[in-house]
Enzyme design. Structure first.
Site, short mmCIF file in Angstrom:
data_model
loop_
_atom_site.label_atom_id
_atom_site.label_comp_id
_atom_site.label_asym_id
_atom_site.label_seq_id
_atom_site.Cartn_x
_atom_site.Cartn_y
_atom_site.Cartn_z
N TYR A 56 -6.76 4.98 12.83
CA TYR A 56 -7.02 6.00 11.90
C TYR A 56 -6.48 7.26 12.41
O TYR A 56 -6.24 8.19 11.79
CB TYR A 56 -8.69 6.16 11.99
CG TYR A 56 -9.43 4.99 10.84
CD1 TYR A 56 -9.11 5.20 9.65
CD2 TYR A 56 -9.53 3.78 11.68
CE1 TYR A 56 -9.56 4.06 8.80
CE2 TYR A 56 -10.10 2.68 10.84
CZ TYR A 56 -10.20 2.91 9.54
OH TYR A 56 -10.53 1.86 8.79
N ASN A 92 -10.14 7.41 -2.11
CA ASN A 92 -9.20 7.82 -1.22
C ASN A 92 -9.81 8.61 -0.04
O ASN A 92 -10.87 9.27 -0.17
CB ASN A 92 -8.22 8.62 -1.61
CG ASN A 92 -7.25 7.86 -2.60
OD1 ASN A 92 -7.33 6.43 -2.62
ND2 ASN A 92 -6.30 8.69 -3.56
N HIS A 109 -15.36 6.53 -0.24
CA HIS A 109 -15.22 5.91 1.00
C HIS A 109 -15.05 6.88 2.35
O HIS A 109 -14.49 6.24 3.04
CB HIS A 109 -13.99 5.05 0.68
CG HIS A 109 -13.89 3.85 -0.35
ND1 HIS A 109 -13.06 3.02 -0.75
CD2 HIS A 109 -15.33 3.36 -0.69
CE1 HIS A 109 -13.70 2.37 -1.60
NE2 HIS A 109 -15.01 2.37 -1.66
N CYS A 136 -19.41 14.08 21.25
CA CYS A 136 -19.88 14.81 20.13
C CYS A 136 -20.46 16.02 20.37
O CYS A 136 -21.18 16.38 21.28
CB CYS A 136 -21.30 13.78 19.75
SG CYS A 136 -22.18 14.64 18.36
N LEU A 204 0.30 2.26 -12.08
CA LEU A 204 1.68 1.96 -12.00
C LEU A 204 1.72 0.77 -12.75
O LEU A 204 2.62 0.14 -13.65
CB LEU A 204 2.23 1.81 -10.66
CG LEU A 204 3.76 1.45 -10.48
CD1 LEU A 204 4.54 2.90 -11.01
CD2 LEU A 204 4.11 1.48 -9.03
P1 OAD Z 1 -4.74 -0.52 -3.81
O1 OAD Z 1 -3.60 -0.50 -2.70
O2 OAD Z 1 -5.51 -1.86 -4.02
O3 OAD Z 1 -4.15 -0.18 -5.18
C1 OAD Z 1 -3.14 0.79 -5.45
C2 OAD Z 1 -2.94 0.72 -7.07
O4 OAD Z 1 -2.16 1.95 -7.30
C3 OAD Z 1 -2.04 -0.33 -7.23
O5 OAD Z 1 -2.52 -1.04 -8.57
C4 OAD Z 1 -0.57 0.02 -7.64
O6 OAD Z 1 -0.14 -0.42 -8.80
C5 OAD Z 1 -0.94 1.52 -8.00
N1 OAD Z 1 0.15 2.35 -7.69
C6 OAD Z 1 0.92 2.34 -6.65
N2 OAD Z 1 2.01 3.39 -6.74
C7 OAD Z 1 1.61 4.07 -7.69
C8 OAD Z 1 2.04 5.31 -8.43
N3 OAD Z 1 3.19 5.98 -7.87
N4 OAD Z 1 1.42 5.98 -9.28
C9 OAD Z 1 0.40 5.28 -10.05
N5 OAD Z 1 -0.25 4.25 -9.59
C10 OAD Z 1 0.51 3.52 -8.37
O7 OAD Z 1 -5.46 0.56 -3.65
P2 OAD Z 1 -7.06 1.19 -3.96
O8 OAD Z 1 -7.43 0.50 -5.31
O9 OAD Z 1 -7.26 2.53 -3.84
O10 OAD Z 1 -11.06 0.75 0.70
O11 OAD Z 1 -7.79 0.60 -3.03
C11 OAD Z 1 -9.49 0.35 -3.23
C12 OAD Z 1 -9.75 0.36 -1.51
O12 OAD Z 1 -9.35 -0.91 -0.98
C13 OAD Z 1 -9.47 1.67 -0.62
O13 OAD Z 1 -10.31 2.66 -1.09
C14 OAD Z 1 -9.91 0.96 0.65
C15 OAD Z 1 -8.92 -0.28 0.40
O14 OAD Z 1 -9.41 -1.40 1.32
C16 OAD Z 1 -11.69 0.75 2.22
O15 OAD Z 1 -11.00 0.81 3.07
C17 OAD Z 1 -13.07 0.58 2.10
#
Ligand code: OAD
Length: 237
Positions: A56, A92, A109, A136, A204
């Site tokens: 992180y 995000n 999140h 802390c 995308l």
């Molecule tokens: P993902 O990595 O699962 O999905 C990202 C999405 O963004 C995909 O469907 C891509 O096609 C799309 N993408 C990539 N580049 C892009 C662009 N330039 N323009 C538009 N779309 C684009 O990420 P999340 O769905 O955010 O949680 O993941 C959900 C959660 O899983 C996150 O918040 C995190 C992760 O594990 C935790 O850590 C609790």
């Protein structure tokens, strides 16, 4: 001319991809390099807290150079110029929505720029590295600070407010998320059950739940989001 009274916009890692912050599940995504059980679960943190802090810390440092892109700026313009309410619910942990100017924002999140004490539970803004020796500022104890991010197995934040907003919205837009992580992946189905809102996916590629959306647009967020915001502000959608 159509004016939406309550817009809810769910965002995911794809909206920040063009700002240089990696997504999770794309080719080269974070979860192709790391096992999420090691860095995104309470059990992983208990096993090796130093490793999790380093993960992180590196992501937090990444925020220092990343800038909001045209998609973030377009959503800030929507909140500023739209007559109705605009709520961003983001998965995000970056701070690019607020740096673009959005104020009505829920980080379901958590946030990289905040840390939490495991003893007194105080959440503080923090942009520097943390480690096992970090003290802390509230209770003065060391060894219990953690990133203020939601890990797998933990409850996302402000879910009551989010469900209320989903029930009341008349436009629901999902941007840059693969639709694989619940509860966010279930929001579109909840909105559809209410039969009150138009549902739109901007991504995308088609997400896992793409067929649940009434409208879909595919391409880079920096192109399709500003174009979509223009349509809303002109009352064309
Ligand atoms: P993902 O990595 O699962 O999905 C990202 C999405 O963004 C995909 O469907 C891509 O096609 C799309 N993408 C990539 N580049 C892009 C662009 N330039 N323009 C538009 N779309 C684009 O990420 P999340 O769905 O955010 O949680 O993941 C959900 C959660 O899983 C996150 O918040 C995190 C992760 O594990 C935790 O850590 C609790």
């Amino acid at each position: 001319m159509k004016t939406y009274r309550r817009i809810v916009i769910l965002t995911g890692a794809g909206i920040s991809a063009e700002s240089g912050l990696g997504t999770f599940r794309d080719k080269d995504g974070l979860w192709t390099k790391y096992d999420l059980r090691d860095v995104a679960t309470p059990e992983g943190f208990a096993r090796d807290p130093a490793f999790v802090h380093e993960f992180y810390n590196a992501r937090r440092r990444g925020l220092l150079t990343a800038q909001p892109n045209a998609a973030h700026h377009a959503l800030a313009r929507l909140e500023a110029e739209h007559a109705g309410e605009v709520l961003i619910v983001t998965q995000n942990v970056d701070d690019l929505h607020e740096r673009a100017g959005n104020r009505n924002l829920i980080h379901m999140h958590g946030e990289l720029a905040r840390i939490r004490c495991g003893i007194c539970e105080t959440v503080t803004e923090h942009r520097a590295d943390i480690d096992l020796a970090t003290i802390c500022a509230t209770c003065g104890r060391a060894g219990a600070m953690r990133p203020h991010v939601v890990w797998f197995g933990e409850m996302p934040l402000l879910m009551d407010e989010i469900h209320e907003a989903l029930e009341a919205c008349d436009l629901f837009v999902s941007i840059g998320t693969s639709g694989t992580v619940y509860p966010a992946a279930g929001f579109v189905a909840q909105v559809r059950r209410g039969r009150r809102a138009l549902t739109v996916e901007l991504n995308l590629d088609p997400s896992d739940g793409h067929s649940l959306f009434a409208e879909r647009r595919y391409g880079n967020a920096s192109e399709i989001v500003p174009a979509f915001v223009d349509e809303i502000l002109r009352g064309e959608i």
